[in-house]
Structure formats: C-alpha cells, structure tokens
Design an enzyme around this catalytic site. Sequence first.
Site, PDB file in Angstrom:
ATOM      1  N   SER A 166      39.722  16.459  30.976  1.00  0.00           N
ATOM      2  CA  SER A 166      38.739  17.621  30.798  1.00  0.00           C
ATOM      3  C   SER A 166      39.508  18.631  31.163  1.00  0.00           C
ATOM      4  O   SER A 166      39.505  19.668  30.140  1.00  0.00           O
ATOM      5  CB  SER A 166      37.670  17.360  31.662  1.00  0.00           C
ATOM      6  OG  SER A 166      36.873  18.334  31.636  1.00  0.00           O
ATOM      7  N   ASP A 181      35.108  17.542  24.866  1.00  0.00           N
ATOM      8  CA  ASP A 181      34.890  17.595  26.377  1.00  0.00           C
ATOM      9  C   ASP A 181      33.395  17.974  26.807  1.00  0.00           C
ATOM     10  O   ASP A 181      33.085  17.503  27.603  1.00  0.00           O
ATOM     11  CB  ASP A 181      35.868  18.589  27.114  1.00  0.00           C
ATOM     12  CG  ASP A 181      35.489  18.661  28.489  1.00  0.00           C
ATOM     13  OD1 ASP A 181      35.903  17.650  29.090  1.00  0.00           O
ATOM     14  OD2 ASP A 181      35.315  19.708  28.920  1.00  0.00           O
TER      15      ASP A 181
END
Length: 460
Positions: free
Chosen positions: A204, A182
């Site tokens: 995310s 991420d």
Amino acid sequence: MTQPIIHPIDVILHKRDGLVLNDAEIQAFIRAIVERTAENQLVTDAQIASFLMAVFQRGLNPQELATLTQAMRYSGDTFDAAPLHTFTIDKHSTGGVGDKTSLLIAPTLAAAGLAHLTPAGVPGICVPMISGRSLGHTGGTLDKLETIPGFNTQLNLTQLAGTLRKCGAALIGQTPRIVPADRTLYALRDHTGTVESPFLITASIMSKKLAESLNALVLDVKVGSGAFMPTYEQSKFLAQLMVQTGESSGTRTVALLTSMDQPLGRFSGNWVEVWECIDIMQGQRHAMSHDLIEISNILSGWMLHLAGRTTTPEEGATLADQILQSGEAYKAWLKIIAAQGGDTSIFQNPSAFHKPKASRILKAETSGYLASMDCKQVGWAVQRLGAGRAKPGDPVSAHAGIEMHAKLGDKLEAGQPLATLFSEDPALLDEPEHMLRETLEITAAPPALQPLIHEIVTKN
C-alpha cells in the site's frame, strides 16, 4: 498464443494453500479489481476479502511482494518526473501523534533545491509529497494543511509538475486515479481484520510512493506505544520489507526506526501543529519542540545526502538546520502555500488564528518525574477532542488538540501544568481529560529514556 484465463478464485486458493503466486496471477487479480464495474463484477468484494486474508495468513515472498507493489503502482496514473530533469525524493512516516515533520521537511528540501537550479532552470531537488488524512489515533498531514484558508491539496498531475517546477516541493493528496487498486484494498482491509499485515502495508505505502517517480525515499517507521506496529520487531520487519521493495524497484530507500513513546513536539492537532512549524521556521524554538526539530533535521539530512548535496547524512542534518535557522525554509514554505492557493497572511500572527471555543488545563497532582504514557491513548484523546476521525469521511476540527507542557523525564511540581486541551465543543473536554489523567504517570524516580533514533535500515 492465447494466454490462459486466470480466475480470481484460483488465485485465492493458491495463496490460501501456501503456494507461491506467479506474476501473471497477481497482475490479473489487481487488473480485475481496477477494471470491474457495477455491471461486470470481474472480482467480488468477498473474493478480494478472501485474498487479503490469505495474504495475511500466508505472507508473500520477495518476488510476490515486488509484483503486487508494481501491479498496484501501475493500476492508474503515475507521475512522470523525467521532464523536470531533477532529483526527485520524498519522505513517508508510518504515522504518530504530533508527527508534523513533513511541514518542516518539504520547505527545507525545497529551499535546498532552489539554491541549486538544474540547467533546465528547475530546482535541483524536488519533493512531490503525497500525504494522507488522519485515521484512528494518528494525525494526517492533509487535515493540517487544509486549516490554511484556500490551500488546495487536490492538485492534478499537471498542476503538481508546475508547482514542483516553480517551488521545488508540493504537498498534495492522492488523486482518484493514483493507485486506484489501493483504494479498494485499503477500504476492505479495514473491515476484514487484515490491516496489520506488513506485506499489505508495504504494498500500500510503496505503490503510492513509487507512483511519484522517485529517485530516493526516506521512511520514518515509528516504534513505541504510539506506533502502528505493536512491537519493535514488527516495526523493524516492516522497515526491512519497504526498503527491500523500494530498492528492488530502482529507488534508493532508507528507513529510520524512530521513537513514538510521546507526542512529537509541542502540539498535537491540526492548526496548532501548523502553528508550531511556523514558529520554528520563523526562528522561534520552543523547548517542547526540540525533538521535532531534531528528527526533522535527521530525516532531511538523509534526503540531502541521498540527493548528493552532502557526503554524509550528518552533514545533511547540519545543513537542514542551517536552512531552517536562516529563514530560507520559511521563504520556500510561503512560496509553496501561495502556489497552491493558500492565504499566507495568517502566518504573520499564527497564534491569533487559533480560536478554540473551549480549553482546559490538566495539572500534575503530585511532584515527581513524568515517567511514562500510552502515546496511542494520547492520540485517541486528541481524536476525541475533535481533531481526528474514527472512520474515513468524518469531519475534523481545525482548532481542537492538545499542547503538552512536559516531556518524558521532566521533573514536575504538584500543580504544574501537564497539558492544555482545546476543543470547539466544551462537551468534548471531559473524556479526553480522563484519558490523559489515566495514562500520564508521575513517579518519584526519573525514568530510563529511549533514544529518538533506534536504528537505521538500508539495503545492506
């Protein structure tokens, strides 16, 4: 049997052309991101950027989104809550102005958990709250917490488990090894015009939350002028995606669509938001904090309900308010802060710790009703005072911020204070003052007000 080699460019082309990516393709692409080195570029920044744009344009079906989220979730270290033998739950907000609910919710849930120890002697509810920093017009929980002298937000996973075992909650930042995929994707989204993709936002957020080994998750998805998503429909779609993703991963997930048409509570900034929450936990309920208390209790109520403490979310909200008013949340707060190295003595007189070098009062120019504002612009005014950052890594001021003296719908007299601006640099007051004068609208007739809670999204 040898598995076929999956090349990043093939994954990009497949998604670009509207094809459905299989699990192996997505997993290989994320693995290449994490395993690449300076000497061995398994996938380049240009290829990652192309993949992000392809997802932005084509979207992901539920299976693709679930696979992407899981691949990111397991791209690094994950927290294993099983040895604690407790119910693990967290809350996540999509971000707003003055949104400090985490500072009330974590100690409220901790107090509820400490009141019911498991056979292993661990609080019956644990909240491993991994938070973020301010960016753009939205504030960051970590920046607020780090105004507390000595407070350590960078606990490793062993320290996190120890704090949860002792306190029932911990307030920390993402470590370099939690969901490292991420970090790369997030940084490139900011430079490739793909930030607003609900699919990439979901992957995310949910990959980081699921890496906490949660039994349940409550999401606070903002709607209105200060929300991240530009329309109600887009906010609701994002909420539905996150609930669907959480549930498909075995985590009970609920999303509340909440209003962000004005700053939440009394203060917006860093230390001033901590101060507001300390006042509430010490029994001092300022009229401007009413909405903050209400939404914190509603979110806590859902968490207590999902954790099995109450039969309904409404009963949970009532219990949360009782915990706040009893002082038990404040005791839990002190325990958490001390466990993470913070100086609790400053909470004895939090207003004295607020020492901005400059301030300015903005007054109403006419009589009438506070009818509207662009809450995002208010957030940018807070940022320009020094409380936020324009890009990752920028320093933030502990004492910069805004105190609002009126809520939407309030009747005002000419000359009545609307807001007080704080900064550690007098030169930074002018632009935010202009921004606030431009957006705070006073009308002769009272406005129609939006509800604090618009809608609740569950798996059903």
